[in-house]
Design a protein around this motif. Structure first.
Motif, PDB file in Angstrom:
ATOM      1  N   SER A  12       0.827  -1.210   0.000  1.00  4.31           N
ATOM      2  CA  SER A  12       0.000   0.000   0.000  1.00  4.31           C
ATOM      3  C   SER A  12       0.860   1.257   0.000  1.00  4.31           C
ATOM      4  N   CYS A  13       0.465   2.236  -0.798  1.00  2.00           N
ATOM      5  CA  CYS A  13       1.125   3.547  -0.781  1.00  2.00           C
ATOM      6  C   CYS A  13       0.210   4.585  -0.139  1.00  2.00           C
ATOM      7  N   LEU A  14      -0.862   4.135   0.496  1.00  3.70           N
ATOM      8  CA  LEU A  14      -1.798   5.090   1.091  1.00  3.70           C
ATOM      9  C   LEU A  14      -1.201   5.692   2.353  1.00  3.70           C
ATOM     10  N   ASN A  15      -1.553   6.923   2.574  1.00  8.35           N
ATOM     11  CA  ASN A  15      -1.145   7.610   3.787  1.00  8.35           C
ATOM     12  C   ASN A  15      -1.873   6.987   4.983  1.00  8.35           C
ATOM     13  N   THR A  40     -16.689 -10.017  -9.153  1.00  5.73           N
ATOM     14  CA  THR A  40     -16.948 -10.052  -7.719  1.00  5.73           C
ATOM     15  C   THR A  40     -15.628 -10.312  -6.998  1.00  5.73           C
ATOM     16  N   GLY A  41     -15.620 -10.094  -5.689  1.00  9.75           N
ATOM     17  CA  GLY A  41     -14.383 -10.383  -4.975  1.00  9.75           C
ATOM     18  C   GLY A  41     -14.293  -9.719  -3.635  1.00  9.75           C
ATOM     19  N   VAL A  42     -13.069  -9.752  -3.115  1.00  6.90           N
ATOM     20  CA  VAL A  42     -12.823  -9.202  -1.789  1.00  6.90           C
ATOM     21  C   VAL A  42     -11.458  -8.522  -1.755  1.00  6.90           C
ATOM     22  N   LEU A  43     -11.415  -7.429  -1.016  1.00  4.43           N
ATOM     23  CA  LEU A  43     -10.174  -6.672  -0.818  1.00  4.43           C
ATOM     24  C   LEU A  43      -9.900  -6.637   0.685  1.00  4.43           C
ATOM     25  N   ILE A  44      -8.698  -7.035   1.054  1.00  3.26           N
ATOM     26  CA  ILE A  44      -8.311  -6.998   2.465  1.00  3.26           C
ATOM     27  C   ILE A  44      -7.134  -6.047   2.590  1.00  3.26           C
ATOM     28  N   CYS A  45      -7.194  -5.162   3.568  1.00  2.00           N
ATOM     29  CA  CYS A  45      -6.098  -4.205   3.680  1.00  2.00           C
ATOM     30  C   CYS A  45      -5.684  -3.952   5.115  1.00  2.00           C
ATOM     31  N   ASP A  46      -4.429  -3.569   5.253  1.00  2.26           N
ATOM     32  CA  ASP A  46      -3.975  -2.951   6.494  1.00  2.26           C
ATOM     33  C   ASP A  46      -3.116  -1.766   6.087  1.00  2.26           C
ATOM     34  N   ASP A  47      -2.340  -1.215   6.979  1.00  2.00           N
ATOM     35  CA  ASP A  47      -1.608  -0.014   6.559  1.00  2.00           C
ATOM     36  C   ASP A  47      -0.356  -0.335   5.744  1.00  2.00           C
ATOM     37  N   ARG A  48      -0.095  -1.619   5.504  1.00  5.45           N
ATOM     38  CA  ARG A  48       1.070  -1.976   4.682  1.00  5.45           C
ATOM     39  C   ARG A  48       0.707  -2.721   3.403  1.00  5.45           C
ATOM     40  N   TRP A  49      -0.325  -3.564   3.472  1.00  2.05           N
ATOM     41  CA  TRP A  49      -0.591  -4.486   2.360  1.00  2.05           C
ATOM     42  C   TRP A  49      -2.024  -4.406   1.860  1.00  2.05           C
ATOM     43  N   PHE A  50      -2.165  -4.738   0.590  1.00  3.44           N
ATOM     44  CA  PHE A  50      -3.469  -5.070   0.011  1.00  3.44           C
ATOM     45  C   PHE A  50      -3.415  -6.538  -0.409  1.00  3.44           C
ATOM     46  N   LEU A  51      -4.488  -7.269  -0.122  1.00  2.00           N
ATOM     47  CA  LEU A  51      -4.674  -8.620  -0.667  1.00  2.00           C
ATOM     48  C   LEU A  51      -6.006  -8.563  -1.386  1.00  2.00           C
ATOM     49  N   GLN A  52      -6.067  -9.104  -2.588  1.00  2.00           N
ATOM     50  CA  GLN A  52      -7.342  -9.023  -3.301  1.00  2.00           C
ATOM     51  C   GLN A  52      -7.597 -10.284  -4.112  1.00  2.00           C
ATOM     52  N   GLU A  53      -8.857 -10.688  -4.147  1.00  2.00           N
ATOM     53  CA  GLU A  53      -9.288 -11.746  -5.068  1.00  2.00           C
ATOM     54  C   GLU A  53     -10.370 -11.166  -5.965  1.00  2.00           C
ATOM     55  N   LEU A  54     -10.205 -11.421  -7.256  1.00  2.65           N
ATOM     56  CA  LEU A  54     -11.165 -10.962  -8.257  1.00  2.65           C
ATOM     57  C   LEU A  54     -11.672 -12.190  -8.980  1.00  2.65           C
ATOM     58  N   GLU A  55     -12.965 -12.281  -9.190  1.00  9.04           N
ATOM     59  CA  GLU A  55     -13.499 -13.422  -9.936  1.00  9.04           C
ATOM     60  C   GLU A  55     -14.524 -12.945 -10.954  1.00  9.04           C
ATOM     61  N   ARG A  73      -1.686   4.005  -6.224  1.00 10.68           N
ATOM     62  CA  ARG A  73      -1.983   3.928  -4.789  1.00 10.68           C
ATOM     63  C   ARG A  73      -1.384   2.681  -4.140  1.00 10.68           C
ATOM     64  N   HIS A  74      -0.755   1.857  -4.951  1.00 10.31           N
ATOM     65  CA  HIS A  74      -0.008   0.727  -4.407  1.00 10.31           C
ATOM     66  C   HIS A  74       1.172   0.438  -5.339  1.00 10.31           C
ATOM     67  N   ARG A  75       2.067  -0.439  -4.893  1.00 11.27           N
ATOM     68  CA  ARG A  75       3.235  -0.773  -5.720  1.00 11.27           C
ATOM     69  C   ARG A  75       3.594  -2.241  -5.481  1.00 11.27           C
ATOM     70  N   ASP A  76       4.551  -2.718  -6.245  1.00 12.95           N
ATOM     71  CA  ASP A  76       5.027  -4.110  -6.100  1.00 12.95           C
ATOM     72  C   ASP A  76       3.869  -5.103  -6.155  1.00 12.95           C
ATOM     73  N   VAL A  77       2.999  -4.922  -7.144  1.00 15.52           N
ATOM     74  CA  VAL A  77       1.849  -5.824  -7.280  1.00 15.52           C
ATOM     75  C   VAL A  77       2.353  -7.213  -7.692  1.00 15.52           C
ATOM     76  N   PHE A 117       2.939 -10.265   9.710  1.00 14.02           N
ATOM     77  CA  PHE A 117       2.372 -10.752   8.458  1.00 14.02           C
ATOM     78  C   PHE A 117       3.188 -10.285   7.253  1.00 14.02           C
ATOM     79  N   ASP A 118       3.567 -11.224   6.395  1.00 20.20           N
ATOM     80  CA  ASP A 118       4.298 -10.878   5.181  1.00 20.20           C
ATOM     81  C   ASP A 118       3.859 -11.822   4.045  1.00 20.20           C
ATOM     82  N   PRO A 119       2.997 -11.344   3.141  1.00 19.19           N
ATOM     83  CA  PRO A 119       2.470 -12.233   2.095  1.00 19.19           C
ATOM     84  C   PRO A 119       3.543 -12.775   1.160  1.00 19.19           C
ATOM     85  N   ARG A 120       4.710 -12.103   1.104  1.00 16.79           N
ATOM     86  CA  ARG A 120       5.789 -12.583   0.217  1.00 16.79           C
ATOM     87  C   ARG A 120       6.338 -13.927   0.678  1.00 16.79           C
ATOM     88  N   GLN A 121       6.129 -14.220   1.952  1.00 14.34           N
ATOM     89  CA  GLN A 121       6.647 -15.478   2.506  1.00 14.34           C
ATOM     90  C   GLN A 121       5.624 -16.612   2.422  1.00 14.34           C
TER      91      GLN A 121
END
Ligand SMILES: Cc1cc2nc3c(=O)[nH]c(=O)nc-3n(C[C@H](O)[C@H](O)[C@H](O)COP(=O)(O)O)c2cc1C
Length: 154
Positions: A12-15, A40-55, A73-77, A117-121
């Motif tokens: 996330s690049c959000l303030n 359809t889908g779901v977006l999960i966020c915290d102040d560091r990450w976005f996780l999203q599923e799109l269907e 508004r985000h990077r390293d997708v 939490f680190d989704p890269r791992q």
């Protein structure tokens, strides 16, 4: 038409101070576009990450993801999986949203197998399971869950 489910995470690049407002802005556009496109889908966020599923159908999900990739508004997708599926997990939700907070932090620690939490791992299937578990808890708890026709973030 082939139905697919795409899972990604991004940084996330959000303030932080303005996070909920900025997420609400993303959701408003996302829900409107997704309703139009049958996504359809779901977006999960915290102040560091976005996780999203799109269907949805392959062409609509791909077009949506291409727009998302260009978003500043985000990077390293990081695309995790793009699977053919027989049914939707989130029918009726043009874009549901849940925030990572104290009420679901145990799920992040359980599926992430770490305190921080680190989704890269994480393996792709674990990440997808985490998204589903967080979404299910939010749905059962009835809070921090945004329906397709309601774009407020609790
Ligand atoms: C984390 C994140 C998730 C997003 N999810 C969606 C989405 O599900 N659907 C969508 O149309 N746009 C979504 N967007 C917004 C798109 O990046 C883009 O701003 C929007 O689709 C409008 O694109 P356009 O300006 O090219 O028309 C998301 C943006 C971010 C940062």
């Amino acid at each position: 038409m082939k139905l697919i489910r795409l899972t990604y995470f991004s940084r996330s690049c959000l303030n932080r101070d303005n996070n909920q407002h900025a997420v609400a802005e993303i959701l408003a556009i996302a829900a409107a576009n997704n309703r139009r496109d049958g996504v359809t889908g779901v977006l999960i966020c915290d102040d560091r990450w976005f996780l999203q599923e799109l269907e949805g159908t392959e062409n609509k999900v791909s077009a949506t993801f291409e727009r998302i990739l260009r978003d500043q508004r985000h990077r390293d997708v990081a695309l995790v999986t793009m699977l053919a599926v027989t049914e939707r997990r989130y029918p009726g939700f043009a874009m549901a949203c849940a925030i990572h907070d104290r009420d679901n932090d145990d799920l992040f620690r359980h599926y992430g197998e770490d305190i921080s939490f680190d989704p890269r791992q994480m393996r792709g299937d674990r990440l997808s399971d985490l998204i589903e578990a967080v979404a299910q808890r939010a749905l059962v708890g009835g809070k921090k869950w945004t329906k397709s026709n309601d774009t407020t973030v609790a």
